[in-house]
Design an enzyme around this catalytic site. Structure first.
Site, PDB file in Angstrom:
ATOM      1  N   GLU A   1     -52.094  43.827  -9.117  1.00 55.96           N
ATOM      2  CA  GLU A   1     -53.469  43.563  -9.493  1.00 55.96           C
ATOM      3  C   GLU A   1     -54.276  43.608  -8.194  1.00 55.96           C
ATOM      4  O   GLU A   1     -53.920  42.937  -7.227  1.00 55.96           O
ATOM      5  CB  GLU A   1     -53.582  42.175 -10.134  1.00 55.96           C
ATOM      6  CG  GLU A   1     -54.949  41.966 -10.715  1.00 55.96           C
ATOM      7  CD  GLU A   1     -55.156  40.589 -11.323  1.00 55.96           C
ATOM      8  OE1 GLU A   1     -54.171  39.856 -11.527  1.00 55.96           O
ATOM      9  OE2 GLU A   1     -56.331  40.254 -11.560  1.00 55.96           O
TER      10      GLU A   1
ATOM     11  N   ARG B   1     -38.302  36.219  -8.024  1.00 59.00           N
ATOM     12  CA  ARG B   1     -39.271  36.570  -6.996  1.00 59.00           C
ATOM     13  C   ARG B   1     -38.784  36.075  -5.635  1.00 59.00           C
ATOM     14  O   ARG B   1     -37.978  35.156  -5.546  1.00 59.00           O
ATOM     15  CB  ARG B   1     -40.649  36.021  -7.320  1.00 59.00           C
ATOM     16  CG  ARG B   1     -40.761  34.516  -7.379  1.00 59.00           C
ATOM     17  CD  ARG B   1     -42.224  34.060  -7.417  1.00 59.00           C
ATOM     18  NE  ARG B   1     -43.012  34.753  -8.404  1.00 59.00           N
ATOM     19  CZ  ARG B   1     -44.160  35.389  -8.136  1.00 59.00           C
ATOM     20  NH1 ARG B   1     -44.648  35.403  -6.917  1.00 59.00           N
ATOM     21  NH2 ARG B   1     -44.835  35.982  -9.083  1.00 59.00           N
TER      22      ARG B   1
ATOM     23  N   LYS C   1     -51.225  34.439  -3.746  1.00 61.00           N
ATOM     24  CA  LYS C   1     -52.413  35.161  -3.287  1.00 61.00           C
ATOM     25  C   LYS C   1     -53.614  34.228  -3.184  1.00 61.00           C
ATOM     26  O   LYS C   1     -54.461  34.402  -2.315  1.00 61.00           O
ATOM     27  CB  LYS C   1     -52.718  36.311  -4.244  1.00 61.00           C
ATOM     28  CG  LYS C   1     -51.865  37.535  -3.981  1.00 61.00           C
ATOM     29  CD  LYS C   1     -52.423  38.762  -4.673  1.00 61.00           C
ATOM     30  CE  LYS C   1     -51.799  38.909  -6.039  1.00 61.00           C
ATOM     31  NZ  LYS C   1     -52.102  40.198  -6.673  1.00 61.00           N
TER      32      LYS C   1
HETATM   33  P1  ATP Z   1     -51.101  37.165  -9.427  1.00 63.54           P
HETATM   34  O1  ATP Z   1     -50.638  37.888 -10.659  1.00 63.54           O
HETATM   35  O2  ATP Z   1     -51.045  35.702  -9.492  1.00 63.54           O
HETATM   36  O3  ATP Z   1     -52.388  37.666  -8.880  1.00 63.54           O
HETATM   37  P2  ATP Z   1     -48.823  38.367  -8.189  1.00 63.54           P
HETATM   38  O4  ATP Z   1     -48.249  37.978  -6.882  1.00 63.54           O
HETATM   39  O5  ATP Z   1     -47.999  38.340  -9.404  1.00 63.54           O
HETATM   40  O6  ATP Z   1     -50.083  37.473  -8.295  1.00 63.54           O
HETATM   41  P3  ATP Z   1     -49.390  41.120  -8.757  1.00 63.54           P
HETATM   42  O7  ATP Z   1     -50.387  41.977  -8.114  1.00 63.54           O
HETATM   43  O8  ATP Z   1     -49.534  40.884 -10.212  1.00 63.54           O
HETATM   44  O9  ATP Z   1     -49.452  39.779  -7.986  1.00 63.54           O
HETATM   45  O10 ATP Z   1     -47.941  41.613  -8.404  1.00 63.54           O
HETATM   46  C1  ATP Z   1     -47.542  42.948  -8.493  1.00 63.54           C
HETATM   47  C2  ATP Z   1     -46.059  43.019  -8.678  1.00 63.54           C
HETATM   48  O11 ATP Z   1     -45.382  42.385  -7.611  1.00 63.54           O
HETATM   49  C3  ATP Z   1     -45.630  42.320  -9.951  1.00 63.54           C
HETATM   50  O12 ATP Z   1     -44.709  43.155 -10.628  1.00 63.54           O
HETATM   51  C4  ATP Z   1     -44.964  41.067  -9.463  1.00 63.54           C
HETATM   52  O13 ATP Z   1     -43.952  40.684 -10.328  1.00 63.54           O
HETATM   53  C5  ATP Z   1     -44.437  41.467  -8.096  1.00 63.54           C
HETATM   54  N1  ATP Z   1     -44.368  40.307  -7.211  1.00 63.54           N
HETATM   55  C6  ATP Z   1     -45.374  39.480  -6.895  1.00 63.54           C
HETATM   56  N2  ATP Z   1     -44.945  38.487  -6.086  1.00 63.54           N
HETATM   57  C7  ATP Z   1     -43.624  38.701  -5.880  1.00 63.54           C
HETATM   58  C8  ATP Z   1     -42.608  38.027  -5.138  1.00 63.54           C
HETATM   59  N3  ATP Z   1     -42.858  36.911  -4.438  1.00 63.54           N
HETATM   60  N4  ATP Z   1     -41.366  38.538  -5.153  1.00 63.54           N
HETATM   61  C9  ATP Z   1     -41.094  39.661  -5.853  1.00 63.54           C
HETATM   62  N5  ATP Z   1     -41.999  40.342  -6.571  1.00 63.54           N
HETATM   63  C10 ATP Z   1     -43.252  39.876  -6.602  1.00 63.54           C
END
Ligand code: ATP
Ligand code: MG
Length: 560
Positions: free
Chosen positions: A36, A261, A271
Site C-alpha cells: 500500500e 512476518r 509504518k
Molecule cells: P499496513 O497494511 O498497516 O499499512 P503493511 O506493513 O502490511 O502495513 P503493506 O504495504 O500492506 O504494509 O505490505 C505489503 C506487503 O508486505 C504485504 O503483503 C505484507 O504482508 C508484507 N509485509 C509487511 N510487513 C511485513 C513484515 N514485517 N514481514 C513480512 N512481510 C511483511
C-alpha cells in the site's frame, strides 16, 4: 560441483510443488508484492519481496508489483516512487507487470453489481459505529442490519447513487450478505465499499466510493492471474472471506497462503510508528541510516545481496518470532568482507612524529586492496615523517594485554614499518598531543628481516596526505529490545537511544578515499565497513559506518 546440501523446501514451496505435480493452474507459478503506498518499505517488506520474487524465479514463474492503493487519504505518489526504486534495488523484477489496484476500480464496481444481482450484497444505512455495535461478540452472534433484505433493484439503485456522489461520507456502505452468526467476525456481513469524498493520487475525483481491503485484494489477485497469494499471518482469519468473495463471483480463484512476518529486535516496523519518527523529527527522514527502511539501510551501506542473504537465512515459517538484528549485520559483514576494498582511516587522530625519518620527503608503500580477493590487486599509500594513529592506539601506561603503542614498545604500522615509541607530549589538561617514535628502515612493508616479532599492528595515515572527513557512527535506534511491545504501555519514543548517531569530525583518511564513489563500499581496517553518504562531496567527504567489524580488536592483537 557445490557441496552445500540442497536446503529442504519451505512450506510454501511444498504447497507449490504439490500444485505443480497436480497440474493446478496449468502449472503456472505467479506471485505478487502488493504494497500500500502509504509509507516507505522496510526490512519486513524485503522479506516479502524476496519470498514472492524468489519463489517465482525458482519455479520459472512470474512476479507482479502491484500497488494496493485503495485508501486515498493516506497514500501519495512520493511513496509509489520510493517503493518502485526500492523493489528494483533489491533485485525484484516485475518486467512489464506494474499494476495499480486503482486501475481496476471500474471492474471492482462491476463485480460488486454482480454480487448485488446474486443477492449477496446490500446497501446498508447503518453508521460505522452502529455496524461495530451490531457485530456481536465472540460468544454471541451479531444482529442483522435492518437494511439487509433490501430488494436487488433498490440495492442497485442505491449503489449507483453512492457512486454518483449523492450521499455524504459515511452515510451508506455496501456490505456482503454472509452470516451475522459466523464464529469468524470477518464473515459477519463485512463492508465492501465506503463513501469517501476524497481525491485519489491516481484517479483524482473520479471516485467517491472506495473498496475495502478484503474485497479488493482477492479481486486484484484474480484479475492478474496470481496463483499463490502470499501474505502475513494476521490475514489467516481473512482467508475465508477472500475465498467467499471469489467463490460467490465464480471467478478465477488464487490460493492465499500466510507466513510469519519479520520482526527485528531494537527497532519498530509499523509504518505508523516509522512515519511518526519522521514527522516528529526523531530521525532525519525515511532514509535516515538508523531506520529499518530499505532506503535507510541502503544509505547506511547495506547491499541488496546482504539483505537477500539475510532473508534466505531467516527462512519462512508459520509462527511469529523476533530475529536478532545481529543476523542482519552478519549478512552484511559476510557480503562486504568478500567485496569491500580495504582502506585506512583514523577516526580520532593522534599525531605521531617519526624522528629518524627524513624531513620533506614521502614514499609510496604498497597495500593489498582485499586479502579475500587477490585479483583486486594493490594500491599505493603515501608514508611520511608525520602520521596520524588512533588516540586509542597509544597509552601512556599500558594495561595488561595492551599490545599497541606505549613508551618503549615496538609495533607494526600496517603495510609500513616497525616503529618504537620514544616519548610523548601532553597539554595542560593532561591529554597526549603528540607521540614520538623511531622507525626501523629494514622493516619496510611491515616485516622484519631478522624475524623479530611485534605484538601489535595499528593503522595510520600520512598527515600531509590525509583527507579530512566526517564519519558517522550508528548504534541501535532504541535502547529496548522490543520497543514495539504491545503489552508495554510506555510510548516507543521513550526508549529512543540518545547515542544512536555519533558524527565524528576531523577524521583523517588515506588519500584514495577522496574520490570514493557513492556505491563503493570500503572496509576501514579495524573500524568497520563504510559507504560515502549522500551528503558527501570531494571537498567535504562524509562516510557512514554500515556495520562494525566482528571482534576486531581480539583478532588484530592475536595476529600482531
Ligand atoms: P499496513 O497494511 O498497516 O499499512 P503493511 O506493513 O502490511 O502495513 P503493506 O504495504 O500492506 O504494509 O505490505 C505489503 C506487503 O508486505 C504485504 O503483503 C505484507 O504482508 C508484507 N509485509 C509487511 N510487513 C511485513 C513484515 N514485517 N514481514 C513480512 N512481510 C511483511
Ligand atoms: Mg497491509
Amino acid at each position: 560441483m557445490s557441496t552445500t546440501p540442497e536446503k529442504s523446501l519451505n512450506f510454501i514451496e511444498q504447497i507449490i510443488e504439490a500444485d505443480l505435480a497436480a497440474g493446478k493452474n496449468e502449472k503456472r507459478v505467479h506471485t505478487r508484492f502488493p504494497p500500500e503506498p502509504n509509507g516507505y518499505l522496510h526490512i519486513g517488506h524485503a522479506k516479502s519481496i524476496c519470498l514472492n520474487f524468489g519463489t517465482a524465479q525458482k519455479y520459472n514463474g512470474r512476479f507482479n508489483l502491484r500497488f494496493d492503493d485503495t485508501n486515498p487519504t493516506k497514500e501519495d505518489t512520493e511513496y509509489v516512487d520510493s517503493i518502485i526504486e526500492d523493489v528494483r534495488w533489491l533485485g525484484g523484477d516485475w518486467e512489464d507487470r506494474l499494476f495499480f489496484a486503482s486501475d481496476y476500480f471500474e471492474r471492482f464496481y462491476e463485480y460488486a453489481v454482480a454480487l448485488i444481482q446474486k443477492g449477496k450484497a446490500y446497501v446498508c444505512d447503518l453508521t460505522g459505529d452502529e455496524i461495530r455495535e451490531t457485530r456481536g461478540t465472540p460468544a454471541s452472534p451479531g444482529t442483522e442490519s435492518p437494511y439487509r433484505n433490501r430488494s436487488v433493484e433498490e440495492n442497485l439503485d442505491l449503489f449507483s447513487r453512492m457512486k454518483a456522489g449523492e450521499f455524504p461520507d459515511g452515510a451508506k456502505t455496501l456490505r456482503a450478505k454472509i452470516d451475522m452468526a459466523s464464529p469468524n467476525f470477518n464473515l459477519r456481513d463485512p463492508v465492501m465499499y465506503r463513501i469517501l469524498h476524497a481525491p485519489h493520487h491516481r484517479t483524482g475525483d473520479q471516485w467517491c466510493i472506495y473498496p475495502m481491503y478484503d474485497w479488493a485484494h482477492g479481486l486484484e489477485d484474480s484479475i492478474e492471474g496470481i496463483t499463490h497469494s502470499i501474505c502475513t499471518l494476521e490475514f489467516e482469519h481473512h482467508r475465508p472471506l477472500y475465498d467467499w468473495f471469489l467463490d460467490a463471483l465464480e471467478i478465477y480463484h488464487p490460493q492465499q497462503i500466510e507466513f510469519a512476518r519479520l520482526a527485528l529486535n531494537y527497532t519498530v516496523m509499523s509504518k505508523r510508528k516509522l512515519l511518526q519518527l519522521v514527522k516528529e523529527r526523531y530521525v532525519s527522514g525515511w532514509d535516515d541510516p538508523r531506520m529499518p527502511t530499505i532506503c535507510g539501510l541502503r544509505r547506511r551501506g547495506y547491499t541488496p545481496e546482504a539483505i537477500r542473504e539475510f532473508c534466505r537465512r531467516i527462512g519462512v515459517a508459520k509462527f511469529n518470532s523476533t530475529i536478532d538484528v545481529v543476523q542482519l549485520e552478519n549478512s552484511l559483514r559476510d557480503d562486504l568482507n568478500k567485496r569491500a576494498r580495504r582502506r585506512m582511516g583514523v577516526l580520532r587522530p593522534l599525531k605521531v612524529v617519526i624522528e629518524n625519518y627524513p624531513e620533506g620527503t614521502a614514499e609510496q608503500l604498497e597495500a593489498v586492496n582485499n586479502p579475500e580477493n587477490e585479483a583486486d590487486g594493490t594500491r599505493k599509500i603515501p608514508f611520511s615523517r608525520v602520521i596520524y594513529i588512533e588516540q586509542d592506539d597509544f597509552r601512556e601506561e599500558a594495561p595488561k594485554k595492551y599490545y599497541r603503542l606505549t613508551p618503549g614498545r615496538e609495533v607494526r604500522l600496517r603495510y609500513a614499518y616497525y616503529i618504537t615509541c620514544t616519548g610523548f607530549t601532553k597539554d595542560a589538561d593532561g591529554n597526549v598531543t603528540e607521540v614520538r617514535c623511531t622507525y626501523d628502515p629494514a622493516t619496510r612493508g611491515g616485516s622484519s628481516p631478522d624475524g623479530r616479532k611485534v605484538q601489535g599492528t595499528i593503522h595510520w595515515v600520512s598527515a600531509e596526505h590525509a583527507v579530512d572527513a566526517e564519519v558517522r557512527l550508528y548504534d541501535r535506534l532504541f535502547t529496548k529490545e522490543n520497543p514495539d511491545d504491545p503489552q508495554d504501555p510506555a510510548d516507543f519514543k521513550t526508549c529512543l537511544n540518545p547515542a544512536s548517531l555519533e558524527a565524528v569530525t576531523g577524521c583523517k583518511l588515506e588519500p584514495s578515499l577522496k574520490e570514493a564513489k557513492r556505491d563503493e563500499h570500503f572496509q576501514f581496517e579495524r573500524i568497520g565497513y563504510f559507504l560515502a553518504d549522500i551528503d558527501s562531496t570531494p571537498e567535504k567527504p562524509v562516510f557512514n559506518r554500515a556495520v562494525s567489524l566482528r571482534d576486531s580488536w581480539a583478532k588484530q592483537e592475536k595476529k600482531g
